[in-house]
Design a protein around this motif. Structure first.
Motif, PDB file in Angstrom:
ATOM      1  N   ASN A   1     -33.128 -72.067 108.665  1.00 26.78           N
ATOM      2  CA  ASN A   1     -32.648 -71.008 107.790  1.00 26.78           C
ATOM      3  C   ASN A   1     -31.988 -71.555 106.527  1.00 26.78           C
ATOM      4  O   ASN A   1     -31.990 -70.884 105.487  1.00 26.78           O
ATOM      5  CB  ASN A   1     -31.698 -70.083 108.549  1.00 26.78           C
ATOM      6  CG  ASN A   1     -32.452 -69.102 109.432  1.00 26.78           C
ATOM      7  OD1 ASN A   1     -33.036 -68.148 108.949  1.00 26.78           O
ATOM      8  ND2 ASN A   1     -32.463 -69.358 110.737  1.00 26.78           N
TER       9      ASN A   1
ATOM     10  N   ASN B   1     -33.646 -70.291 103.049  1.00 29.55           N
ATOM     11  CA  ASN B   1     -32.717 -69.690 102.089  1.00 29.55           C
ATOM     12  C   ASN B   1     -32.726 -70.453 100.769  1.00 29.55           C
ATOM     13  O   ASN B   1     -32.592 -69.862  99.694  1.00 29.55           O
ATOM     14  CB  ASN B   1     -31.300 -69.666 102.660  1.00 29.55           C
ATOM     15  CG  ASN B   1     -30.982 -68.357 103.361  1.00 29.55           C
ATOM     16  OD1 ASN B   1     -30.633 -67.364 102.726  1.00 29.55           O
ATOM     17  ND2 ASN B   1     -31.117 -68.350 104.672  1.00 29.55           N
TER      18      ASN B   1
ATOM     19  N   GLN C   1     -33.553 -68.865  97.321  1.00 34.12           N
ATOM     20  CA  GLN C   1     -32.553 -68.950  96.264  1.00 34.12           C
ATOM     21  C   GLN C   1     -33.178 -69.456  94.966  1.00 34.12           C
ATOM     22  O   GLN C   1     -32.888 -68.949  93.874  1.00 34.12           O
ATOM     23  CB  GLN C   1     -31.410 -69.869  96.688  1.00 34.12           C
ATOM     24  CG  GLN C   1     -30.293 -69.981  95.670  1.00 34.12           C
ATOM     25  CD  GLN C   1     -29.291 -71.057  96.031  1.00 34.12           C
ATOM     26  OE1 GLN C   1     -29.645 -72.066  96.648  1.00 34.12           O
ATOM     27  NE2 GLN C   1     -28.048 -70.850  95.667  1.00 34.12           N
TER      28      GLN C   1
ATOM     29  N   ALA D   1     -27.748 -65.515  98.983  1.00 33.06           N
ATOM     30  CA  ALA D   1     -28.376 -66.738  99.488  1.00 33.06           C
ATOM     31  C   ALA D   1     -27.389 -67.901  99.458  1.00 33.06           C
ATOM     32  O   ALA D   1     -27.310 -68.682 100.416  1.00 33.06           O
ATOM     33  CB  ALA D   1     -29.619 -67.073  98.659  1.00 33.06           C
TER      34      ALA D   1
ATOM     35  N   HIS E   1     -24.873 -67.496 102.277  1.00 32.84           N
ATOM     36  CA  HIS E   1     -25.467 -67.776 103.586  1.00 32.84           C
ATOM     37  C   HIS E   1     -25.648 -69.280 103.792  1.00 32.84           C
ATOM     38  O   HIS E   1     -25.425 -69.793 104.895  1.00 32.84           O
ATOM     39  CB  HIS E   1     -26.802 -67.037 103.727  1.00 32.84           C
ATOM     40  CG  HIS E   1     -26.636 -65.560 103.885  1.00 32.84           C
ATOM     41  ND1 HIS E   1     -27.619 -64.746 104.420  1.00 32.84           N
ATOM     42  CD2 HIS E   1     -25.604 -64.731 103.598  1.00 32.84           C
ATOM     43  CE1 HIS E   1     -27.201 -63.484 104.440  1.00 32.84           C
ATOM     44  NE2 HIS E   1     -25.983 -63.465 103.931  1.00 32.84           N
ATOM     45  N   ILE E   2     -26.064 -69.967 102.738  1.00 28.77           N
ATOM     46  CA  ILE E   2     -26.211 -71.429 102.823  1.00 28.77           C
ATOM     47  C   ILE E   2     -24.868 -72.083 103.114  1.00 28.77           C
ATOM     48  O   ILE E   2     -24.760 -72.983 103.954  1.00 28.77           O
ATOM     49  CB  ILE E   2     -26.833 -71.979 101.514  1.00 28.77           C
ATOM     50  CG1 ILE E   2     -28.315 -71.583 101.428  1.00 28.77           C
ATOM     51  CG2 ILE E   2     -26.694 -73.502 101.451  1.00 28.77           C
ATOM     52  CD1 ILE E   2     -28.954 -71.880 100.083  1.00 28.77           C
TER      53      ILE E   2
ATOM     54  N   ASN F   1     -36.871 -60.780 101.936  1.00 27.86           N
ATOM     55  CA  ASN F   1     -35.885 -60.121 102.798  1.00 27.86           C
ATOM     56  C   ASN F   1     -36.438 -59.902 104.201  1.00 27.86           C
ATOM     57  O   ASN F   1     -35.749 -60.137 105.202  1.00 27.86           O
ATOM     58  CB  ASN F   1     -35.478 -58.776 102.198  1.00 27.86           C
ATOM     59  CG  ASN F   1     -34.662 -58.912 100.933  1.00 27.86           C
ATOM     60  OD1 ASN F   1     -33.958 -59.901 100.744  1.00 27.86           O
ATOM     61  ND2 ASN F   1     -34.760 -57.933 100.051  1.00 27.86           N
TER      62      ASN F   1
ATOM     63  N   GLY G   1     -36.589 -63.141 105.968  1.00 28.84           N
ATOM     64  CA  GLY G   1     -35.237 -63.558 106.312  1.00 28.84           C
ATOM     65  C   GLY G   1     -34.720 -62.850 107.546  1.00 28.84           C
ATOM     66  O   GLY G   1     -34.100 -63.468 108.423  1.00 28.84           O
TER      67      GLY G   1
ATOM     68  N   TYR H   1     -33.657 -64.654 111.042  1.00 35.83           N
ATOM     69  CA  TYR H   1     -32.324 -64.489 111.627  1.00 35.83           C
ATOM     70  C   TYR H   1     -32.426 -63.914 113.043  1.00 35.83           C
ATOM     71  O   TYR H   1     -31.630 -64.259 113.915  1.00 35.83           O
ATOM     72  CB  TYR H   1     -31.463 -63.584 110.748  1.00 35.83           C
ATOM     73  CG  TYR H   1     -30.932 -64.263 109.505  1.00 35.83           C
ATOM     74  CD1 TYR H   1     -30.868 -65.652 109.389  1.00 35.83           C
ATOM     75  CD2 TYR H   1     -30.485 -63.519 108.411  1.00 35.83           C
ATOM     76  CE1 TYR H   1     -30.386 -66.273 108.254  1.00 35.83           C
ATOM     77  CE2 TYR H   1     -29.998 -64.136 107.262  1.00 35.83           C
ATOM     78  CZ  TYR H   1     -29.949 -65.507 107.192  1.00 35.83           C
ATOM     79  OH  TYR H   1     -29.466 -66.121 106.062  1.00 35.83           O
TER      80      TYR H   1
ATOM     81  N   VAL I   1     -28.613 -58.905 104.855  1.00 36.02           N
ATOM     82  CA  VAL I   1     -29.975 -58.967 104.319  1.00 36.02           C
ATOM     83  C   VAL I   1     -30.660 -57.603 104.461  1.00 36.02           C
ATOM     84  O   VAL I   1     -31.389 -57.166 103.557  1.00 36.02           O
ATOM     85  CB  VAL I   1     -30.797 -60.057 105.036  1.00 36.02           C
ATOM     86  CG1 VAL I   1     -32.269 -59.975 104.648  1.00 36.02           C
ATOM     87  CG2 VAL I   1     -30.261 -61.439 104.694  1.00 36.02           C
TER      88      VAL I   1
END
Length: 329
Positions: A190, A194, A198, A224, A227-228, A271, A274, A278, A301
């Protein structure tokens, strides 16, 4: 014996329609990359992806026509704007091949489980084969060019052990345990996806004029980054090296090669991917705090994706997918 025509099921229509939307988008991106890529090896990989995409679209149109289903509009050549500027570097283009390969592989593997008709099953079997080739070729080339980023290492087990305490599930208070290999794998994957998202959305911010779309892209870029940072934090807390996520490859060009419709549609696809990523990470998380963090990220998201869909509808860019029969009364 006379051949009996078998109508498509809801699953078959739904997956084919969604695949067509994705492949028209891929086709435009890959066509632009074919114009600007300079490295002959990367150009060859991109050409394979582009040719596969074109063949997929021909097959999809044939399947729709066979069953008298209107061919969707999707994304088309009018969504590629005339420009000779390079918005992306060659390494980014190569990484995008890996992104397309893994995306098609994941989606086709889901679709093929619900397919009954032979011709549609054959289509997804071929899509799986071509996607696997693209994934392998792009991975090998990323490795050969020193661009592939490996996941962190952990000690090799020396014996088989069994869990003796339920605290193994904990993550917030005492009895914190090291991350499991599968948890590190989910975090790493992930982080990488991401980072690619990004980079793409940062390029859209760069080439989009002021307005609600640019504000939406900026919001996505910020999400993004957040989340990173959160996923990196889990690795840092246990002194696990954080991989240098591949988040470069965008030039300084301000000339948009794509329409706003294409860019917003691509973000909605990102999205959706993603959310799927997840969801897999949640199912692979044994520690409660890891699973809860991925659940929160997925919720953010989902909300961002919903707002993007509203923008597509507002601008008249969203096609209506095949639906079940309307209930009257």
């Amino acid at each position: 014996m006379e051949n009996i025509k078998i109508d498509m099921t809801a699953s078959e229509i739904g997956y084919l329609w969604s695949t067509y939307q994705a492949e028209t988008l891929n086709h435009c991106m890959l066509t632009y990359f074919d114009k600007i890529v300079e490295d002959p090896e990367i150009k060859k990989v991109n050409k394979f992806a582009l040719d596969s995409c074109e063949n997929n679209l021909i097959s999809l149109k044939s399947l729709f026509s066979k069953d008298n289903i209107p061919i969707p509009v999707g994304i088309n050549d009018s969504d590629i704007l005339t420009t000779t500027d390079r918005l992306y570097t060659d390494p980014f283009i190569l990484y995008f091949q890996w992104f397309v390969g893994k995306g098609n592989l994941n989606y086709a593997s889901l679709a093929i489980n619900t397919i009954a008709r032979d011709d549609i099953f054959d289509f997804y079997k071929n899509l799986l084969t071509k996607s696997l080739i693209l994934l392998e070729d792009s991975r090998r080339m990323l490795l050969s060019k020193g661009l592939w980023i490996r996941a962190p290492y952990i000690p090799v087990p020396t014996e088989v052990e069994f869990i003796k305490k339920e605290s193994f599930l904990n993550g917030w208070f005492n009895d914190k345990r090291p991350l499991a290999g599968i948890e590190i794998a989910s975090i790493f994957y992930n982080l990488m996806t991401n980072a690619i998202g990004q980079s793409l959305i940062s390029s859209f911010v760069q080439i989009t004029d002021k307005g609600e779309l640019r504000d939406y892209f900026i919001r996505g870029k910020d999400i993004a980054e957040k989340h990173i940072d959160l996923m990196s934090k889990h690795l840092k807390e246990q002194e696990i090296p954080v991989p240098n996520t591949w988040n470069t490859g965008v030039t300084s060009s301000k000339e948009p090669p794509f329409s706003e419709k294409l860019m917003l549609t691509l973000v909605t696809f990102l999205n959706a991917q993603g959310l799927s990523n997840y969801g897999n990470a949640i199912s692979n998380s044994i520690k409660r705090d890891i699973g809860l963090d991925f659940t929160r990220l997925a919720a953010e998201v989902a909300k961002y994706g919903e707002d993007g869909t509203k923008l597509l509808i507002k601008h008249g860019w969203m096609e209506k997918p095949p639906l079940a029969k309307e209930i009257i009364g």
